[in-house]
Structures are given as structure tokens and as C-alpha cells.
Write a protein that holds these residues in place. Structure first.
Motif, PDB file in Angstrom:
ATOM      1  N   ASP A 133       0.980  -1.592   0.072  1.00 35.46           N
ATOM      2  CA  ASP A 133      -0.142   0.482   0.243  1.00 35.46           C
ATOM      3  C   ASP A 133       0.732   1.069  -0.185  1.00 35.46           C
ATOM      4  O   ASP A 133       0.614   2.739  -0.320  1.00 35.46           O
ATOM      5  N   ASN A 134       2.057   1.179   0.633  1.00 42.65           N
ATOM      6  CA  ASN A 134       2.864   2.797   0.437  1.00 42.65           C
ATOM      7  C   ASN A 134       4.022   1.761  -0.374  1.00 42.65           C
ATOM      8  O   ASN A 134       5.211   2.842  -0.884  1.00 42.65           O
ATOM      9  N   ALA A 135       3.957   1.540  -1.411  1.00 44.06           N
ATOM     10  CA  ALA A 135       4.354   1.061  -2.551  1.00 44.06           C
ATOM     11  C   ALA A 135       3.744   1.210  -4.104  1.00 44.06           C
ATOM     12  O   ALA A 135       3.373  -0.222  -4.720  1.00 44.06           O
ATOM     13  N   TRP A 136       2.700   2.129  -4.229  1.00 45.35           N
ATOM     14  CA  TRP A 136       2.046   2.178  -5.509  1.00 45.35           C
ATOM     15  C   TRP A 136       2.269   1.073  -6.641  1.00 45.35           C
ATOM     16  O   TRP A 136       1.882   0.612  -7.758  1.00 45.35           O
ATOM     17  N   PRO A 137       3.316   2.001  -7.571  1.00 41.52           N
ATOM     18  CA  PRO A 137       4.122   1.804  -8.685  1.00 41.52           C
ATOM     19  C   PRO A 137       4.519   0.805  -8.501  1.00 41.52           C
ATOM     20  O   PRO A 137       3.763  -0.260  -9.787  1.00 41.52           O
ATOM     21  N   VAL A 138       4.904  -0.189  -7.483  1.00 35.61           N
ATOM     22  CA  VAL A 138       5.510  -1.347  -7.561  1.00 35.61           C
ATOM     23  C   VAL A 138       3.858  -2.349  -7.478  1.00 35.61           C
ATOM     24  O   VAL A 138       3.150  -3.480  -8.597  1.00 35.61           O
ATOM     25  N   ALA A 139       2.985  -1.892  -6.992  1.00 38.20           N
ATOM     26  CA  ALA A 139       1.668  -2.738  -7.357  1.00 38.20           C
ATOM     27  C   ALA A 139       0.983  -2.400  -8.066  1.00 38.20           C
ATOM     28  O   ALA A 139       0.109  -3.491  -8.695  1.00 38.20           O
ATOM     29  N   LEU A 140       0.963  -1.317  -9.085  1.00 41.26           N
ATOM     30  CA  LEU A 140       0.455  -1.114 -10.607  1.00 41.26           C
ATOM     31  C   LEU A 140       1.577  -1.987 -11.365  1.00 41.26           C
ATOM     32  O   LEU A 140       0.600  -2.752 -12.143  1.00 41.26           O
ATOM     33  N   LEU A 141       2.342  -2.309 -11.505  1.00 44.32           N
ATOM     34  CA  LEU A 141       3.277  -3.072 -11.902  1.00 44.32           C
ATOM     35  C   LEU A 141       2.916  -4.633 -12.012  1.00 44.32           C
ATOM     36  O   LEU A 141       2.988  -5.474 -12.775  1.00 44.32           O
ATOM     37  N   LEU A 142       2.917  -4.862 -10.409  1.00 36.39           N
ATOM     38  CA  LEU A 142       2.073  -6.154 -10.401  1.00 36.39           C
ATOM     39  C   LEU A 142       0.841  -6.816 -10.539  1.00 36.39           C
ATOM     40  O   LEU A 142       0.797  -7.680 -11.693  1.00 36.39           O
ATOM     41  N   ALA A 143       0.454  -6.186 -10.812  1.00 39.39           N
ATOM     42  CA  ALA A 143      -1.095  -6.257 -10.787  1.00 39.39           C
ATOM     43  C   ALA A 143      -1.133  -6.409 -12.617  1.00 39.39           C
ATOM     44  O   ALA A 143      -1.954  -6.983 -13.168  1.00 39.39           O
ATOM     45  N   ALA A 144      -0.582  -5.663 -13.260  1.00 34.04           N
ATOM     46  CA  ALA A 144      -0.209  -5.337 -14.567  1.00 34.04           C
ATOM     47  C   ALA A 144       0.618  -6.722 -15.187  1.00 34.04           C
ATOM     48  O   ALA A 144       0.195  -7.553 -15.962  1.00 34.04           O
ATOM     49  N   GLY A 145       2.241  -7.874 -14.431  1.00 36.09           N
ATOM     50  CA  GLY A 145       2.286  -8.385 -14.758  1.00 36.09           C
ATOM     51  C   GLY A 145       0.728 -10.405 -14.325  1.00 36.09           C
ATOM     52  O   GLY A 145       1.558 -11.176 -15.663  1.00 36.09           O
ATOM     53  N   ILE A 146       0.224  -9.871 -13.513  1.00 32.12           N
ATOM     54  CA  ILE A 146      -0.831 -10.878 -13.595  1.00 32.12           C
ATOM     55  C   ILE A 146      -1.437 -10.851 -14.794  1.00 32.12           C
ATOM     56  O   ILE A 146      -1.536 -11.818 -15.872  1.00 32.12           O
ATOM     57  N   SER A 147      -1.915  -9.997 -15.319  1.00 33.43           N
ATOM     58  CA  SER A 147      -2.592  -9.458 -16.391  1.00 33.43           C
ATOM     59  C   SER A 147      -2.508  -9.572 -17.806  1.00 33.43           C
ATOM     60  O   SER A 147      -3.109 -10.514 -18.562  1.00 33.43           O
ATOM     61  N   VAL A 148      -1.069  -9.986 -17.712  1.00 32.18           N
ATOM     62  CA  VAL A 148      -0.123  -9.798 -18.338  1.00 32.18           C
ATOM     63  C   VAL A 148      -0.604 -12.072 -18.782  1.00 32.18           C
ATOM     64  O   VAL A 148      -0.609 -12.261 -20.009  1.00 32.18           O
ATOM     65  N   VAL A 149       0.202 -12.420 -17.615  1.00 27.02           N
ATOM     66  CA  VAL A 149       0.489 -13.896 -17.553  1.00 27.02           C
ATOM     67  C   VAL A 149      -1.433 -14.423 -17.445  1.00 27.02           C
ATOM     68  O   VAL A 149      -1.603 -15.714 -18.787  1.00 27.02           O
ATOM     69  N   CYS A 150      -2.498 -13.678 -17.230  1.00 20.77           N
ATOM     70  CA  CYS A 150      -3.670 -14.680 -17.480  1.00 20.77           C
ATOM     71  C   CYS A 150      -3.802 -13.802 -18.943  1.00 20.77           C
ATOM     72  O   CYS A 150      -4.850 -14.686 -18.785  1.00 20.77           O
TER      73      CYS A 150
END
Length: 521
Positions: free
Chosen positions: A143-160
Motif C-alpha cells: 500500500d506504500n509502494a503504488w508503482p510496485v503494486a501497479l506493475l505487479l497487477a499488470a504482470g498478473i494481467s499479462v500472465v492471464c
């Protein structure tokens, strides 16, 4: 849904893009049917690659596709998991039907039912995670690292390969509201990466479409990130008992993004064209696949002949495409290439016939049958080339030369049939190459549908004549001639399916009904 309504989906995208509102609606409706903005993006990119859709309209289509996938998330996330067994059962029953449409709908229902089951299982599976002390310690860090969270969710979306799947996954996990919205933005960003990767093998014009969509979503995420803190309290206040914050944020983001980008669409297209400049046209010499040294090896010789015939089919499809371009733009310049290609097709099909006639006598029965099938197909391609050159091209040239204009209804009917005919030619090429029985069956079913379209268009044209429409009166013979020629082209193209279905015993000798005397005997 592609199996059942693939051609209709393509017609929605190819024919429904004459205005920006219709292009937006086409992308939205296609995505609701396909349940995937990635599939819509790839279809749109392929149409742009074949010059069936303009680049600007294609970006509007993808804005509609983004909203369509968000609406799909809303529909799927509503608590209707109790109907999942019914959907799977109904889908299984329909899947056993021989009709392509029923079978395709059955597959789609099974897919939706399994998706609802998976959501229920996912909810149960994540219950231990929700009470996990490790998750409780990890979430504040994320929650304190939004850019990391953004990229993590983007990676999940790409994998799916799906922003929809990523958003539903996010919705199933208890998260702080602001972090939920950040992850949703990341899922949207990753959902635009998949079409870019999938379209890498297409031409630069098609790659621009997917790249433009990625740029649009990237800009949207950059703008939305600083606004999350002031906006999230308002989102939390919305009534979201059925869908949840993640799904609502997904929908609101895509609607807002479409509204913001709509007036800037021209600038987006110009930016993408600057980033991905056009390629120089290829000038490679034509390759001849007919190798005389292989005539004593029938299998290799037939493979070479098949590849040569595929190249002839591509030339014929190019002839039809250029004729349609002239028809749409009232510019006769593309017709010059049609006449040149026709002479090449005549020469090349004669070479194929001579080549196959010189096969040695040690060919097996299956190889001789394949040789006949190749001959039949190349002869039909040559007939199609003649129809395009001496029929359609001449009729379009007459339309342009005399300055004739069809009525809006008549033009749309002919444009729709042009588009269907191009798709039938491409399907015929695939059937010839793969000998796929299911696609051959689809081609035969399309023949009936095209015959009905031609008949209905002729009837509507006669109605317009009776109503005294001047444009219909001036273009009457031209309208009916183009209808006739397009119908003939479809008949020749569909014939590639005959030997495949005949081998399976799926064809009948005649469509004539039995006479009463024959029935009594």
C-alpha cells in the motif's frame, strides 16, 4: 462465441465502423460477446492490416472494447454462481448438437459456467489468506509502494492474458480501498500489453492499433494515480453490494478514459504513427513452388502445388480487396492492379494444371484424390478471378465513370456482402490448407446464409424501386449484377469444402425434395 458467430463478429467490426459512435458500439458489443477485449483488439488489428478499417476508427473500437470488458466484469461478478451448474448442463447439451452455432453457444455457456464456479472456488480458497498474518504484514508494504503494486497487477494481467481475470482476482482478496484501485489500474495496463505481444507478427499498421491502445491506457494510469486519494472516498460511498470496489473502479476508469481520449483520437493516432513509422513495400520476386525434380515424388510435388495454389488464392483475394477499395472510395486506380493480377492468375493456374498432369504413375489413391482436389480448387480460383475482373471490376468502373450513387440502404447491403465474401475467401484458403472438417462445415453453412442475404437484398431493392427512389432506379441493373457476381464468387469459394465433407459422408447428392410418387413407392 467465435466458433458460433465468428463471421458475424467480424461483420460487426468491419461494417460497423463508418462513424465513431458506431465504431465504439461495435467494439463494446463484440467484447460483450467474446468476453475478451484482447480478442476484439486482435480482430480489429487484423482488419486494419487488411485495410478494412481505418486506424482512427480502430482506436475508437478499442475504447468501446475496454468499456465492454468492464461491463463483462460487472455481469460476471454479480452473485449468480447458483446458475453455474445450469449453464454448464445447458452448454453440454448444446455442445452435442451438430450445428455450428448451437455447438459454439454451448461452448460459450460452459465457459461462463466454469468461470462462475472458479470465482466461488477462488473465494473459498482465499479465506485462509485473508486471515494470514503474512498477508496482514505484506499489504501495508504494498500500500506504500503504488508503482510496485501497479506493475505487479499488470504482470498478473499479462500472465492471464486478460484484464477481466485480473480484476476478478483482485476483487476476491480483501485489500485497502486505495490499493484496490491501484491494482485495478495495473490490471488495465497489463490487459493492453497482451494484444501488443499477440500482434507482433502482423504488419506495422496492425501493430499500431495495439500499441495505441497500450499508450492510451498508460496515459490513463499516469493521470489516475495522483487522483486516487481524493476519489476513492467517493467510490467507497457508492452502492456496490453486488459487484465490489474493484469492478466498479474498473468500469468507471474505462468509461472516463473513453470520454477523455475520444476528442484526442487523431492526436493519439498521429503519435503512434510517429513512433512506428511505415515499412518500405516488399519487392521480393515471386517464388515458384512447382519443382519438376519432385514429379517422381508425388507427396512432395503435391505439397509444392498446394503452396502455389495458396499463393494464387492470395492474389485472387487481393483482386477482390482492390475492387472493394475502388467501390468504397469511387477511385478507379486500384482496378489497374486487378487486371494485372488476373493475367497472372490465369497463367499460374495453367502452370499448376500442367504440373499435376505430369505426376508419375506411382502415386497412391489418396495422392491422386488430393491432386484432383487441388485441380478443382485452382479452377474455382481462376473462375473467381474472371468474375472479379470481367464482372465486379467492370461494374465498379461503370459506377465510378458514370458518377452513379447507390441509396444508403443499397450501398450498405453491397458493402456487407463484399465484406462477407472476403472473409469466405480467407476461410476457403484455410480449409484448403488444413482440410479442417468443422471449418468446412461452417463454410457450407455460410453459403446458405449468403444466398439468403443476396435474395433479401434483391427483394429490398425491388421494394425501393416500387417506392420510386431515384437512386435505386439509376443503379438497378448495377446493384443486381454486383449481387449476382458476389454470390457466384462465394459459391466457387465454398466448393473447397465439398470433397472434405463428402469423405465424411456429410453431403447429399441433391437438395431436391422427394416426389410424392417416389415417397409412396
Amino acid at each position: 462465441m467465435l466458433e458460433a458467430f465468428g463471421l458475424r463478429m467480424k461483420m460487426i467490426l468491419g461494417f460497423g465502423t463508418r462513424t465513431r459512435p458506431r465504431a465504439f458500439a461495435s467494439g463494446l458489443l463484440a467484447t460483450l460477446g467474446l468476453q475478451s477485449s484482447t480478442a476484439t483488439a486482435l480482430l480489429t488489428a487484423s482488419f486494419v492490416d487488411r485495410q478494412l478499417i481505418g486506424s482512427r476508427m480502430a482506436q475508437i473500437v478499442l475504447l468501446g472494447a475496454n468499456v465492454g470488458t468492464a461491463l463483462t466484469a460487472v455481469l460476471v461478478s454479480v452473485q449468480i454462481d447458483a446458475v453455474a451448474p445450469c449453464l454448464v448442463l445447458a452448454g453440454y447439451v448444446l455442445r452435442q448438437r451438430s450445428q455450428t452455432i448451437a455447438s459454439g453457444i454451448g461452448g460459450a455457456l460452459i465457459g461462463v459456467g466454469l468461470m462462475l464456479v472458479s470465482l466461488t472456488l477462488l473465494e473459498h480458497a482465499t479465506m485462509p489468506m485473508r486471515d494470514s498474518p503474512l498477508l496482514a504484514a505484506f499489504l501495508p508494504m504494498l500500500d506504500n509502494a503504488w508503482p510496485v503494486a501497479l506493475l505487479l497487477a499488470a504482470g498478473i494481467s499479462v500472465v492471464c492474458s486478460s484484464s477481466l481475470a485480473a480484476v476478478l482476482l483482485i476483487a476476491s482478496v480483501p485489500l485497502p480501498p486505495e490499493l484496490t484501485v491501484v491494482l485495478v489500474l495495473g490490471a488495465n495496463l497489463g490487459g493492453a500489453v497482451s494484444p501488443v505481444l499477440a500482434s507482433a507478427g502482423l504488419g506495422v499498421v496492425a501493430r499500431r492499433v495495439a500499441t495505441g491502445n497500450l499508450i492510451v491506457r498508460g496515459i490513463g494510469c499516469l493521470i489516475a494515480l495522483p487522483l486516487i486519494s481524493p476519489i476513492v472516498p467517493q467510490l467507497v460511498a457508492l452502492p456496490m453490494d453486488l459487484t465490489g470496489l474493484a469492478v466498479e473502479a474498473h468500469l468507471i476508469f474505462n468509461i472516463a478514459l473513453a470520454a477523455a481520449i475520444w476528442p484526442l483520437n487523431r492526436a493519439v493516432v498521429s503519435l503512434v504513427e510517429h513512433l512506428l513509422p511505415g515499412e518500405a513495400p516488399a519487392t521480393a520476386a515471386r517464388r515458384n513452388w512447382l519443382d519438376d525434380s519432385l514429379l517422381d515424388k508425388p507427396l512432395l510435388a503435391l505439397s509444392g502445388a498446394s503452396r502455389e495454389v495458396l499463393a494464387i488464392g492470395d492474389a485472387v483475394e487481393r483482386m477482390l480487396s482492390q475492387t472493394r477499395t475502388a467501390f468504397r472510395t469511387d477511385n478507379s486506380s486500384p482496378l489497374a492492379e486487378v487486371a494485372e493480377l488476373e493475367s497472372q492468375v490465369d497463367c499460374r493456374q495453367q502452370e499448376v494444371k500442367n504440373y499435376l498432369s505430369r505426376l508419375t504413375g506411382n502415386a497412391s489413391e489418396d495422392e491422386r484424390r488430393r491432386s484432383i482436389d487441388i485441380l478443382d480448387y485452382v479452377i474455382n480460383l481462376e473462375h473467381i478471378g474472371d468474375i472479379v475482373d470481367k464482372g465486379l471490376a467492370a461494374e465498379v468502373h461503370k459506377k465510378i465513370g458514370l458518377g452513379l450513387r447507390f441509396s444508403d440502404e443499397g450501398y450498405q447491403e453491397l458493402e456487407r456482402l463484399f465484406l462477407v465474401t472476403q472473409e469466405v475467401l480467407r476461410m476457403a484458403q484455410t480449409v484448403f490448407m488444413t482440410r479442417d472438417r468443422d471449418m468446412a462445415r461452417q463454410l457450407m453453412e455460410l453459403k446458405v446464409e449468403i444466398r439468403n442475404q443476396e435474395r433479401q437484398s434483391a427483394q429490398r431493392h425491388l421494394i425501393r424501386l416500387r417506392e420510386g427512389q431515384a437512386q435505386s432506379r439509376e443503379t438497378s441493373s448495377l446493384h443486381l449484377d454486383i449481387l449476382r457476381d458476389l454470390k457466384r464468387i462465394n459459391s466457387h469459394a465454398v466448393s473447397v469444402a465439398h470433397p472434405i465433407l463428402d469423405e465424411q459422408g456429410l453431403l447429399v447428392e441433391s437438395r431436391l425434395r422427394a416426389t410424392r410418387s417416389a415417397q409412396s413407392s
